[in-house]
Design an enzyme around this catalytic site. Sequence first.
Site, PDB file in Angstrom:
ATOM      1  N   ASP A  30       1.487   3.950   9.415  1.00 33.63           N
ATOM      2  CA  ASP A  30       1.527   3.562  10.826  1.00 33.63           C
ATOM      3  C   ASP A  30       0.196   2.949  11.259  1.00 33.63           C
ATOM      4  O   ASP A  30      -0.859   3.304  10.732  1.00 33.63           O
ATOM      5  CB  ASP A  30       1.842   4.805  11.676  1.00 33.63           C
ATOM      6  CG  ASP A  30       2.322   4.437  13.068  1.00 33.63           C
ATOM      7  OD1 ASP A  30       2.548   3.236  13.333  1.00 33.63           O
ATOM      8  OD2 ASP A  30       2.467   5.352  13.893  1.00 33.63           O
ATOM      9  N   HIS A  47       0.691  -6.219   9.412  1.00 31.60           N
ATOM     10  CA  HIS A  47       1.651  -5.860   8.359  1.00 31.60           C
ATOM     11  C   HIS A  47       1.220  -6.450   7.015  1.00 31.60           C
ATOM     12  O   HIS A  47       1.389  -5.829   5.969  1.00 31.60           O
ATOM     13  CB  HIS A  47       3.052  -6.353   8.725  1.00 31.60           C
ATOM     14  CG  HIS A  47       3.624  -5.656   9.943  1.00 31.60           C
ATOM     15  ND1 HIS A  47       3.565  -4.290  10.105  1.00 31.60           N
ATOM     16  CD2 HIS A  47       4.260  -6.141  11.047  1.00 31.60           C
ATOM     17  CE1 HIS A  47       4.135  -3.963  11.252  1.00 31.60           C
ATOM     18  NE2 HIS A  47       4.559  -5.069  11.846  1.00 31.60           N
ATOM     19  N   LEU A 141       4.459   6.521 -12.464  1.00 33.83           N
ATOM     20  CA  LEU A 141       4.688   6.757 -11.033  1.00 33.83           C
ATOM     21  C   LEU A 141       6.033   6.177 -10.577  1.00 33.83           C
ATOM     22  O   LEU A 141       6.384   5.057 -10.948  1.00 33.83           O
ATOM     23  CB  LEU A 141       3.557   6.078 -10.229  1.00 33.83           C
ATOM     24  CG  LEU A 141       3.739   6.030  -8.712  1.00 33.83           C
ATOM     25  CD1 LEU A 141       3.540   7.414  -8.096  1.00 33.83           C
ATOM     26  CD2 LEU A 141       2.766   5.030  -8.079  1.00 33.83           C
TER      27      LEU A 141
HETATM   28  C1  FPP Z   1       4.257   0.790  11.434  1.00 29.58           C
HETATM   29  O1  FPP Z   1       3.151   0.223  12.083  1.00 29.58           O
HETATM   30  C2  FPP Z   1       4.538   0.037  10.248  1.00 29.58           C
HETATM   31  C3  FPP Z   1       5.734  -0.520   9.924  1.00 29.58           C
HETATM   32  C4  FPP Z   1       6.929  -0.387  10.755  1.00 29.58           C
HETATM   33  C5  FPP Z   1       5.875  -1.338   8.727  1.00 29.58           C
HETATM   34  C6  FPP Z   1       5.231  -0.755   7.546  1.00 29.58           C
HETATM   35  C7  FPP Z   1       5.143  -1.782   6.503  1.00 29.58           C
HETATM   36  C8  FPP Z   1       4.057  -1.970   5.738  1.00 29.58           C
HETATM   37  C9  FPP Z   1       2.844  -1.169   5.810  1.00 29.58           C
HETATM   38  C10 FPP Z   1       4.058  -2.984   4.690  1.00 29.58           C
HETATM   39  C11 FPP Z   1       5.089  -2.600   3.682  1.00 29.58           C
HETATM   40  C12 FPP Z   1       4.953  -3.297   2.473  1.00 29.58           C
HETATM   41  C13 FPP Z   1       5.943  -3.424   1.586  1.00 29.58           C
HETATM   42  C14 FPP Z   1       5.609  -3.895   0.275  1.00 29.58           C
HETATM   43  C15 FPP Z   1       7.355  -3.124   1.894  1.00 29.58           C
HETATM   44  P1  FPP Z   1       3.344  -0.341  13.540  1.00 29.58           P
HETATM   45  O2  FPP Z   1       3.725  -1.763  13.442  1.00 29.58           O
HETATM   46  O3  FPP Z   1       4.324   0.517  14.285  1.00 29.58           O
HETATM   47  O4  FPP Z   1       1.903  -0.169  14.121  1.00 29.58           O
HETATM   48  P2  FPP Z   1       1.549   0.166  15.620  1.00 29.58           P
HETATM   49  O5  FPP Z   1       2.103   1.542  15.901  1.00 29.58           O
HETATM   50  O6  FPP Z   1       0.065   0.140  15.622  1.00 29.58           O
HETATM   51  O7  FPP Z   1       2.156  -0.899  16.477  1.00 29.58           O
END
Ligand code: FPP
Length: 250
Positions: A30, A47, A141
Amino acid sequence: MIKKFIKQKQQINNQDNELSIPEHIAIIMDGNGRWAKNRKMPRIKGHYEGMQTVKKITRKASDLGVKYLTLYAFSTENWSRPEDEVKYLMKLPVDFLKTFLPELIEKNVKVTTIGFTEALPKHTKNAIEEAIEKTKHNTGLNLVFALNYGGRAEILNAVKELYHEVEEGNLTIDDLCEDNIKKYLFTSDIPDPELLIRTSGEERLSNFLIWQSSYSEFIFTKTLWPDFDEQSLIDCLKIYQSRQRRFGGL
Ligand code: FPP
């Protein structure tokens, strides 16, 4: 080259050999959006950086001998985000695997998914299916991506399947037990996570592994996911190690 690799691995082992390593670590990644906002950048840049962190943490987990690393990449609720962001998130696994699959193969990592993956766009599904196929015999893994995953929907799905088995006469009501529910979860062949980490300072589960995390240790760190690095993982493992797991006993 091989000598250099062995030397590097020994250094990692020496540095971390005091750590007790959980078999299964699950992470709610997050804070990508806030990371980008802090830099006056678009959310998708967060992201993108989050994807780079996935690479770092996968390498580190693999080097440490973690057996399962489950990453919450897209929840059943994330469809409600702006269309462009959803589109970008659906492209991330494609970009990730395009650049990282050879290293995953070299590192003996097995890629799998949990979630309602049938509903993902075709290009996302294709990339993932290719990674699953090319790594299916790997024994290191297990890198598990939770994609279009929701814990309540997963449990509901298991209940429906069990009901069907009872209706068909394959099971009776007395067969309904926790082990039989587990058999119908996406994680039927994965042990429950001993450690669940959430980054960014939020302290909730957000529908992630709600059945499986009954006895997990939770660590909530303020670090935003793009800033989470190898040392952050080690710090979490040190906290984990300092806790005693009693499973309701004394
Ligand atoms: C939450 O942060 C994150 C997500 C919903 C997406 C997570 C995805 C990644 C970390 C990349 C994944 C990579 C692969 C290879 C699939 P948020 O956008 O809710 O952050 P915020 O709460 O600060 O707005």
